[in-house]
Enzyme design. Sequence first.
Site, mmCIF file in Angstrom:
data_model
loop_
_atom_site.group_PDB
_atom_site.id
_atom_site.type_symbol
_atom_site.label_atom_id
_atom_site.label_comp_id
_atom_site.label_asym_id
_atom_site.label_seq_id
_atom_site.Cartn_x
_atom_site.Cartn_y
_atom_site.Cartn_z
ATOM 1 C CG ASP A 151 -1.891 -1.113 1.308
ATOM 2 O OD1 ASP A 151 -2.028 -1.842 0.317
ATOM 3 O OD2 ASP A 151 -2.509 -1.292 2.370
ATOM 4 C CD GLU B 270 -7.239 4.863 0.476
ATOM 5 O OE1 GLU B 270 -7.093 5.531 1.510
ATOM 6 O OE2 GLU B 270 -7.235 3.613 0.475
ATOM 7 C CD GLU C 13 -10.447 -3.180 0.320
ATOM 8 O OE1 GLU C 13 -10.995 -4.258 0.604
ATOM 9 O OE2 GLU C 13 -9.894 -2.442 1.162
#
Length: 782
Positions: free
Chosen positions: A455, A536, A532
């Site tokens: 991430d 973002e 996911e």
Amino acid sequence: MHAAKPASWPRRLLLCAVLPATVCLAAEAPPRPVGAGFVQQAFSEGGLLSKGDARPPVPTYRTAEMTGRAAPSNTWFSSLVYERWSHPLYAHPLSYRASELGFEIGRPDPRFESGPTGVASVNWLHQPLLVVAPEAFQPDDARLEGHGDWDVQIDMAHGAQHMRATIAHGSPISHYRFSEGGARIDFRADVQTLPDSDATRLHLRVGGKAWGVFLPTGAKAQWTTPTRLSLSLPEGGRWLAVAALPDDSKQSFEAFASHAATRITGTRVSYVYDAAASEVRTHYELQTETLQGPPRPPLVGLYPHQRLRAAGLQLPWAYPSVRGEIRVGALQSFDTVTPYVGIVPLWPALGDAQAADRLNSLLRGDVARTPESLEKQGAGTYWVGKFLGRAAQLLAIAQVQGRQEQADRLAALMTEQMRRYFRAEGGTRHFVDDATTGSLLGYPDEFGSVAHMNDHHFHYGYWLQALSMLALRDPALASDSQWGGIAKLLVRDIATDERGRADAPFLRNFDPYEGHSWASGDADMDAGNNQESSSEAMNAWAALIYWGEITGNRRLTELGIALYSTESDAIASYWYDCHRQVFDPRFDRAVAAQVFGGRYAYDTWWTQNPREVQGINILPLTPASTYLSAGCPAGGASFLEALRQREAQYRAAGPGDGTPRDVWQDIFAGYLALWDAPTALAQWDDRGDVEQGESRSHMWFWLNTLRSLGPRDTRVHADVPLHAVFAQADGARRYLAVNAGSNLVTAHFSDGRQMNLPAHSLVTLTIAPDGTSRTDTTSLLR
């Protein structure tokens, strides 16, 4: 001249004098000053001060040549470098896995999983149909030998003996080379030999699907068991190719046989931003070698998002896949043209006096409560990033509304939190520039950002957004002597545009061929890598555009535009299926909240609550979120109607997860406002749930601004990167453009309008329904 040590350095030495040596080995490697901050250069036992700090995975399984480069984390093939035997590798339309038995080849079919509201997941998971292995030796492991932008070379060796595999995104053919001896292919399903076969070209049906095995001249194939094919390979040509054929026809078999000796040796993508047309031109190039016979181009498969932006290609063969239909043709290169719809970092002040008064009241309260929003969930780079993102949007509002006292307070709070990390003034909060992984690692670990390299683009996107908002009002902060040096490290980590570097891989998170990002660092899952929150990821690429414009780094601006535009296209295809080419009809969902290499799902990592499932691909809402309404995702009111239906089913099923019934109601109001702001404003509950990266001030400003501006008009574009056009149904139009630099710029819009943009300014041109116009200029400087 020696650089001064940071102020916290003597404190660390004192602590190390009284703590066990295993805790404080970091004192042996002084931190490296970077502008006004510093980063650790190496790990101690347990990090800076705490023995319990997470450590990143070690990229052990690379050949000697590859150890001189940063480990390619966050790719579809990353498990190769972290595991002795890889997890499944989803190249589409095929899947592969390096195992102790050999190199597995699969051709996935869909399987369905049900959740509380029906089919929640469509799985195209790896099941081996063929396994290629050397006959002369047993490999010790599988190692990454090399890779291009979408091809991979894998070495399965025992000492000086090697079997080398080549696979690529979109390719229906894989190649295998052997240093000595012959090879074998084991079949995991019923196998039939079709009549077109000869000594070096085997036309097979395996598990009901057509395959071709192609050998060099002089090779011999022999069935040693009903499911094992032994291959004797000539000294001068120890190779074979395995192809998944589109059908059983002799015509397809012969066509693929004619290209089977073309092995991919490299792949390269390049981007050109055409400012005048506001387009990204992407060039995909393949390097190949001819193993025997006349040179021919390779067989290349295009994904749906690529075909939508390509023209004039002959792609006669089709394959089903988890990404929809992959269409294949003989191509040495191809090009796509993707529109850039334009973004701005902030919007103008509210013109309605009553709405502005209400905003000022809300803003005072939210600024006062801003410190309370810090570390409610965690102190790592994600949750602190969310805090910074929330504060950055408030800062932008305070700036354009002329509330300088509040803007200064917000800037001070943001700077204070950044300083704690950038100067390690928060104890265990710090960055490590780790040469082993080729990454900038933020501590403490959060969501596996260190332990699994997960991430980074999500986390650092928020930080770069916040740095951009601060530097817009105070450009000196962007200098290398201030926070610019640290910002460069954050950018380098997620978006290095050079290949082969030791300090960071090329475009760490971004997959140039699939067109979107990957979140897992080590891809430690049988479903492959995943992402996911596509929104973002978009937040990160928007931040690259802003930071490039603020620092005058045109190369970074154009890279950000390319990633932002390409991922937007991929999101429309693979998260929302806007063109009805991807989702299985049984997956009657408005969004695939999770996209894996071999799976897509209506789910999250923490809940199956439909509100969070659908909301995670919307947040954070910033002016760069207007891509959501630029070309589907997924239609505004219809998306929310689908949400209401799923909510009712979810509540009837009774699982619950303890969240409020109106969780993220502000996110959905903000989403709807991109299409219909008056309705969204009426539906928003100003006393209802507030998402943790949101604030009531920002949502009030957002809804009222869009009520004034109207929906985005993406038919009109400008030749400056920071622009947006909005249009009301009555004919009123707003043209926005931002000049983050220090020289006057003129923006030329495609409908003939022009705007002069003074340095460090936001300029708004308003065209009334009667054709009269007004220009307003807002200084971005403090």
